[in-house]
Write an enzyme that holds these catalytic residues in place. Structure first.
Site, PDB file in Angstrom:
ATOM      1  N   ASN A   1      75.730  43.225  75.524  1.00 51.77           N
ATOM      2  CA  ASN A   1      75.010  42.844  77.135  1.00 51.77           C
ATOM      3  C   ASN A   1      73.467  41.619  76.366  1.00 51.77           C
ATOM      4  O   ASN A   1      73.201  41.871  76.006  1.00 51.77           O
ATOM      5  CB  ASN A   1      75.191  43.455  77.807  1.00 51.77           C
ATOM      6  CG  ASN A   1      76.360  44.555  78.367  1.00 51.77           C
ATOM      7  OD1 ASN A   1      77.060  44.230  78.338  1.00 51.77           O
ATOM      8  ND2 ASN A   1      76.056  45.996  78.218  1.00 51.77           N
TER       9      ASN A   1
ATOM     10  N   HIS B   1      77.680  47.699  71.021  1.00 53.55           N
ATOM     11  CA  HIS B   1      78.070  49.060  71.831  1.00 53.55           C
ATOM     12  C   HIS B   1      79.511  48.982  71.311  1.00 53.55           C
ATOM     13  O   HIS B   1      80.288  48.303  71.367  1.00 53.55           O
ATOM     14  CB  HIS B   1      78.200  49.231  73.415  1.00 53.55           C
ATOM     15  CG  HIS B   1      77.056  48.841  73.828  1.00 53.55           C
ATOM     16  ND1 HIS B   1      76.386  50.032  74.800  1.00 53.55           N
ATOM     17  CD2 HIS B   1      76.266  47.783  74.712  1.00 53.55           C
ATOM     18  CE1 HIS B   1      75.109  49.321  75.585  1.00 53.55           C
ATOM     19  NE2 HIS B   1      75.642  48.453  75.664  1.00 53.55           N
TER      20      HIS B   1
ATOM     21  N   ASP C   1      74.620  56.589  71.607  1.00 49.96           N
ATOM     22  CA  ASP C   1      73.759  56.362  72.420  1.00 49.96           C
ATOM     23  C   ASP C   1      73.347  57.083  73.337  1.00 49.96           C
ATOM     24  O   ASP C   1      74.578  58.595  73.787  1.00 49.96           O
ATOM     25  CB  ASP C   1      74.518  55.072  73.712  1.00 49.96           C
ATOM     26  CG  ASP C   1      73.663  54.672  74.543  1.00 49.96           C
ATOM     27  OD1 ASP C   1      74.110  53.671  74.410  1.00 49.96           O
ATOM     28  OD2 ASP C   1      73.842  55.064  75.640  1.00 49.96           O
ATOM     29  N   ILE C   2      72.264  56.837  74.239  1.00 44.85           N
ATOM     30  CA  ILE C   2      71.901  59.301  74.858  1.00 44.85           C
ATOM     31  C   ILE C   2      72.449  58.647  75.285  1.00 44.85           C
ATOM     32  O   ILE C   2      72.903  60.534  76.330  1.00 44.85           O
ATOM     33  CB  ILE C   2      70.155  58.219  74.617  1.00 44.85           C
ATOM     34  CG1 ILE C   2      69.100  59.772  75.461  1.00 44.85           C
ATOM     35  CG2 ILE C   2      69.882  57.313  75.732  1.00 44.85           C
ATOM     36  CD1 ILE C   2      67.844  59.542  75.413  1.00 44.85           C
TER      37      ILE C   2
ATOM     38  N   HIS D   1      72.320  44.527  70.276  1.00 47.29           N
ATOM     39  CA  HIS D   1      72.684  46.044  70.010  1.00 47.29           C
ATOM     40  C   HIS D   1      74.318  45.414  69.846  1.00 47.29           C
ATOM     41  O   HIS D   1      74.124  44.812  71.688  1.00 47.29           O
ATOM     42  CB  HIS D   1      72.379  47.262  70.924  1.00 47.29           C
ATOM     43  CG  HIS D   1      71.851  47.298  71.937  1.00 47.29           C
ATOM     44  ND1 HIS D   1      71.004  46.315  72.804  1.00 47.29           N
ATOM     45  CD2 HIS D   1      72.431  47.302  72.835  1.00 47.29           C
ATOM     46  CE1 HIS D   1      70.666  46.329  73.654  1.00 47.29           C
ATOM     47  NE2 HIS D   1      72.183  47.281  74.471  1.00 47.29           N
TER      48      HIS D   1
ATOM     49  N   GLU E   1      69.230  45.658  79.536  1.00 51.40           N
ATOM     50  CA  GLU E   1      68.705  47.075  79.430  1.00 51.40           C
ATOM     51  C   GLU E   1      67.768  46.809  79.003  1.00 51.40           C
ATOM     52  O   GLU E   1      66.340  46.124  78.754  1.00 51.40           O
ATOM     53  CB  GLU E   1      69.032  47.864  80.156  1.00 51.40           C
ATOM     54  CG  GLU E   1      69.382  48.470  80.861  1.00 51.40           C
ATOM     55  CD  GLU E   1      70.005  49.535  81.604  1.00 51.40           C
ATOM     56  OE1 GLU E   1      70.146  50.193  80.873  1.00 51.40           O
ATOM     57  OE2 GLU E   1      71.087  49.558  82.106  1.00 51.40           O
ATOM     58  N   VAL E   2      68.089  47.151  76.817  1.00 51.46           N
ATOM     59  CA  VAL E   2      66.954  46.831  76.154  1.00 51.46           C
ATOM     60  C   VAL E   2      66.619  45.106  75.191  1.00 51.46           C
ATOM     61  O   VAL E   2      67.932  44.930  74.565  1.00 51.46           O
ATOM     62  CB  VAL E   2      67.666  48.181  75.220  1.00 51.46           C
ATOM     63  CG1 VAL E   2      66.096  47.808  73.980  1.00 51.46           C
ATOM     64  CG2 VAL E   2      67.383  49.266  76.067  1.00 51.46           C
TER      65      VAL E   2
HETATM   66  P1  5GP Z   1      71.859  47.834  77.702  1.00 49.76           P
HETATM   67  O1  5GP Z   1      72.115  47.267  78.792  1.00 49.76           O
HETATM   68  O2  5GP Z   1      70.857  46.658  76.925  1.00 49.76           O
HETATM   69  O3  5GP Z   1      73.315  46.803  76.885  1.00 49.76           O
HETATM   70  O4  5GP Z   1      71.806  49.059  76.750  1.00 49.76           O
HETATM   71  C1  5GP Z   1      70.870  49.779  76.289  1.00 49.76           C
HETATM   72  C2  5GP Z   1      71.054  51.024  75.518  1.00 49.76           C
HETATM   73  O5  5GP Z   1      70.264  52.140  75.664  1.00 49.76           O
HETATM   74  C3  5GP Z   1      72.086  52.001  77.419  1.00 49.76           C
HETATM   75  O6  5GP Z   1      73.770  51.829  77.222  1.00 49.76           O
HETATM   76  C4  5GP Z   1      71.455  53.094  77.044  1.00 49.76           C
HETATM   77  O7  5GP Z   1      72.012  54.847  77.498  1.00 49.76           O
HETATM   78  C5  5GP Z   1      70.899  53.056  75.745  1.00 49.76           C
HETATM   79  N1  5GP Z   1      69.752  54.047  75.144  1.00 49.76           N
HETATM   80  C6  5GP Z   1      68.411  53.180  76.325  1.00 49.76           C
HETATM   81  N2  5GP Z   1      67.768  54.170  75.946  1.00 49.76           N
HETATM   82  C7  5GP Z   1      67.659  54.359  74.405  1.00 49.76           C
HETATM   83  C8  5GP Z   1      66.769  56.070  73.228  1.00 49.76           C
HETATM   84  O8  5GP Z   1      65.947  55.751  73.329  1.00 49.76           O
HETATM   85  N3  5GP Z   1      68.338  56.196  72.804  1.00 49.76           N
HETATM   86  C9  5GP Z   1      69.176  55.598  72.968  1.00 49.76           C
HETATM   87  N4  5GP Z   1      70.391  56.582  71.268  1.00 49.76           N
HETATM   88  N5  5GP Z   1      69.898  54.998  73.243  1.00 49.76           N
HETATM   89  C10 5GP Z   1      69.228  54.679  74.370  1.00 49.76           C
END
Ligand code: 5GP
Length: 121
Positions: free
Chosen positions: A92, A107, A35-36, A105, A100-101
């Site tokens: 999520n 985690h 994760d970034i 995915h 968010e994405v």
């Molecule tokens: P969500 O809130 O959708 O469950 O989590 C999205 C995750 O994607 C976040 O923890 C965020 O830090 C990670 N993320 C967002 N953009 C990028 C990216 O460009 N590269 C990587 N490796 N992780 C990302």
């Protein structure tokens, strides 16, 4: 349920090689990468390569080979990450899950005590 997939999401771009990532594991149907914005010493995202928006989409529509490959990869990521003392797996989904994405995915978080699952209240 309409699981319309947006192929411009950031993980789709990672899968197409348009954005770099720090790969932990790649298999036929699955990619795992760091994760970034890590929220724990271990914070790996495991994603299917197929266009699935969320965990429920994946579980309802992915094929047997994709599902098996994904969960075997999760097991391998846990083994590789040294989370013998424990970890948390979070998926999520959509608005209420604050996703968010919009590419499914999982985690994998660990490397320290993570506290309670949700804040009280
Ligand atoms: P969500 O809130 O959708 O469950 O989590 C999205 C995750 O994607 C976040 O923890 C965020 O830090 C990670 N993320 C967002 N953009 C990028 C990216 O460009 N590269 C990587 N490796 N992780 C990302």
């Amino acid at each position: 349920m309409d699981f319309a997939y947006d192929d411009q999401n950031i993980f789709a771009k990672i899968l197409r090689g348009e954005i770099p990532n720090r790969t932990v594991l790649e298999t036929e149907h699955t990619l795992a990468f760091e994760d970034i914005g890590p929220q724990a010493p271990v914070h790996v995202l495991v994603i299917p390569k197929g266009p699935y928006t969320s965990l429920d989409h994946f579980c309802q529509e992915a094929g047997e080979a994709e599902i098996t490959d994904f969960w075997r990869a999760v097991g391998e990521v846990c083994r590789m990450s040294g989370v013998e003392d424990g970890f948390r797996a979070i998926a999520n989904a959509r608005r209420d899950g604050v996703q968010e994405v919009p590419h499914f995915h999982l985690h994998i978080l660990g490397g320290k005590s993570l506290g309670r699952m949700l804040p009280a209240g």
